[in-house]
Enzyme design. Structure first.
Site, PDB file in Angstrom:
ATOM      1  N   ALA A 149      -1.666  -3.828  13.420  1.00 19.18           N
ATOM      2  CA  ALA A 149      -1.695  -2.412  12.970  1.00 19.18           C
ATOM      3  C   ALA A 149      -1.204  -2.044  14.156  1.00 19.18           C
ATOM      4  CB  ALA A 149      -3.008  -1.380  12.615  1.00 19.18           C
TER       5      ALA A 149
ATOM      6  N   LYS B  52       3.565  -8.379  20.028  1.00 17.04           N
ATOM      7  CA  LYS B  52       3.848  -9.659  21.169  1.00 17.04           C
ATOM      8  C   LYS B  52       2.942 -10.764  20.670  1.00 17.04           C
ATOM      9  CE  LYS B  52       5.639  -7.707  26.055  1.00 17.04           C
ATOM     10  NZ  LYS B  52       6.030  -7.493  24.921  1.00 17.04           N
TER      11      LYS B  52
ATOM     12  N   ASN C 132       0.824  -1.013  -0.607  1.00 17.52           N
ATOM     13  CA  ASN C 132      -0.142   0.109   0.489  1.00 17.52           C
ATOM     14  C   ASN C 132       1.122   1.538  -0.502  1.00 17.52           C
ATOM     15  OD1 ASN C 132      -2.349   1.634   0.553  1.00 17.52           O
ATOM     16  ND2 ASN C 132      -2.936   0.162   1.043  1.00 17.52           N
TER      17      ASN C 132
ATOM     18  N   HIS D  76      22.131   2.616  13.732  1.00 19.30           N
ATOM     19  CA  HIS D  76      23.518   2.878  14.386  1.00 19.30           C
ATOM     20  C   HIS D  76      23.980   1.892  15.057  1.00 19.30           C
ATOM     21  CE1 HIS D  76      22.622   6.474  11.320  1.00 19.30           C
ATOM     22  NE2 HIS D  76      21.741   6.639  11.533  1.00 19.30           N
TER      23      HIS D  76
END
Length: 186
Positions: free
Chosen positions: A161, A181, A88, A118
């Site tokens: 989401a 989880k 999407n 990093h």
């Protein structure tokens, strides 16, 4: 050096500013950014998007792959797409460490798949480390999901989401949250 040689060379090492490999990565990144901006500057038909993605990745893209605009990638050369994939809009791949998207994967809007980090040491903080990401067959990433370096999302699994995935997701489960989880087997 070809993309495979570069990917193999940088796995598991610290990539420090001023090194030859760090500079080479940033030249390749700048070239890729130009293609990504051209691809996203106006509407393109699906076949045109796939042509751009072939140039960006240096790999063939199957006609069954659909990528909505805009789509972002910082490096581009370390992405592998399977077949029958839907991505999407407003998705970002940070792919220097490698991102593999297997067949039948769905990726929701505003997802981020990150294969670069990093360094923790404050004196080396501008340096980079990489770890590949794999989204296995028939997985579904919901809207606004973040997948962090080194993660594999297992076959048929769903990432809900707004979740942040910090470790591998087994096959056939639903994961939710930050860090994600397992809440259900499917």
């Amino acid at each position: 050096m070809n993309r495979h040689q570069l990917l193999v060379k940088i796995q598991g090492i610290e990539i420090l500013p001023g090194s030859r490999i760090y500079d080479e990565i940033h030249v390749l990144k700048a070239n890729n950014e130009q293609l990504v901006m051209e691809m996203n500057e106006k509407y393109h038909k699906p076949e045109e998007i796939r042509r751009y993605l072939q140039e960006i990745t240096g790999r063939s893209i199957d006609d069954s792959v659909t990528v909505s605009q805009p789509f972002y990638t910082d490096f581009g050369k370390h992405i592998s797409f399977g077949k029958d994939i839907f991505i999407n809009q407003n998705v970002t791949f940070v792919d220097l460490g490698g991102i593999v998207i297997e067949d039948h994967v769905l990726i929701g809007p505003m997802c981020r798949i990150i294969s670069v980090n990093h360094l923790v040491d404050p004196k080396k903080r501008r340096g980079l480390s990489v770890a590949s990401v794999k989204i296995e067959e028939n997985a579904w990433l919901g809207a606004n999901v973040t997948i962090l370096p080194g993660v594999t999302v297992g076959k048929n699994s769903i990432v809900a989401a707004d979740s942040t995935v910090t470790k591998d997701v087994p096959e056939n489960v639903i994961v939710v949250g930050s860090p994600a989880k397992v809440i259900k087997e499917i």
